[in-house]
Write a protein that holds these residues in place. Structure first.
Motif, PDB file in Angstrom:
ATOM      1  N   UNK A  41       0.813  -1.224   0.000  1.00  0.00           N
ATOM      2  CA  UNK A  41       0.000   0.000   0.000  1.00  0.00           C
ATOM      3  C   UNK A  41       0.843   1.270   0.000  1.00  0.00           C
ATOM      4  N   UNK A  42       2.141   1.167   0.331  1.00  0.00           N
ATOM      5  CA  UNK A  42       3.018   2.332   0.330  1.00  0.00           C
ATOM      6  C   UNK A  42       3.393   2.845   1.710  1.00  0.00           C
ATOM      7  N   UNK A  43       3.052   2.113   2.756  1.00  0.00           N
ATOM      8  CA  UNK A  43       3.342   2.556   4.125  1.00  0.00           C
ATOM      9  C   UNK A  43       4.849   2.726   4.349  1.00  0.00           C
ATOM     10  N   UNK A  44       5.616   1.710   4.000  1.00  0.00           N
ATOM     11  CA  UNK A  44       7.065   1.767   4.198  1.00  0.00           C
ATOM     12  C   UNK A  44       7.691   2.837   3.318  1.00  0.00           C
ATOM     13  N   UNK A  45       7.215   2.988   2.108  1.00  0.00           N
ATOM     14  CA  UNK A  45       7.732   4.033   1.213  1.00  0.00           C
ATOM     15  C   UNK A  45       7.480   5.403   1.817  1.00  0.00           C
ATOM     16  N   UNK A  46       6.289   5.624   2.351  1.00  0.00           N
ATOM     17  CA  UNK A  46       5.958   6.912   2.969  1.00  0.00           C
ATOM     18  C   UNK A  46       6.851   7.198   4.168  1.00  0.00           C
ATOM     19  N   UNK A  47       7.014   6.222   5.045  1.00  0.00           N
ATOM     20  CA  UNK A  47       7.854   6.406   6.229  1.00  0.00           C
ATOM     21  C   UNK A  47       9.305   6.634   5.811  1.00  0.00           C
TER      22      UNK A  47
END
Length: 119
Positions: A41-47
């Motif tokens: 979903x992009x959680x790690x990319x966002x963090x």
């Protein structure tokens, strides 16, 4: 007061994977938030982008008013990150791990300080 401000953040990886599309987020001082979503979903990319570990993206991220790309040293000093998975040598000492992470955030090596903190 906004402590984290994200404007129009997008990230597409070199393999064509679109991880983030036009993300806008304001986190005010004192707020507690959670990032929820399925794998991919992009959680790690966002963090990673907020923490300055990922810099090749479109849009803008500010931490306490400082741009995470232009003023990365200031923003990294304001952020604490405990990764889900440690990618360091599994048999490394605690001292060496802390010394390494200090270097990631621009702090000079200070043996006396580290020994005092880790006692």
């Amino acid at each position: 007061m906004s402590i984290i401000s994200i404007s129009n953040l997008s990230k597409t990886y070199s393999d064509g994977t679109n991880a983030l599309t036009e993300v806008n987020l304001e986190v005010n001082q004192g707020e507690i938030i959670a990032l929820l979503g399925p794998n991919g979903a992009g959680k790690t990319t966002l963090i990673s982008a907020i923490c300055g570990l990922l810099t090749h993206y479109k849009g803008e991220i500010k931490v306490d008013g400082h741009n995470t790309v232009d003023e990365y040293r200031k923003t990294r000093k304001l952020i604490g990150l405990v990764p889900q998975e440690i990618m360091l040598e599994p048999f490394e000492t605690v001292y060496d791990t802390v010394r390494f992470t200090r270097g990631m955030f621009g702090y000079p090596e200070n043996k006396n300080f580290l020994q005092q903190v880790l006692q």
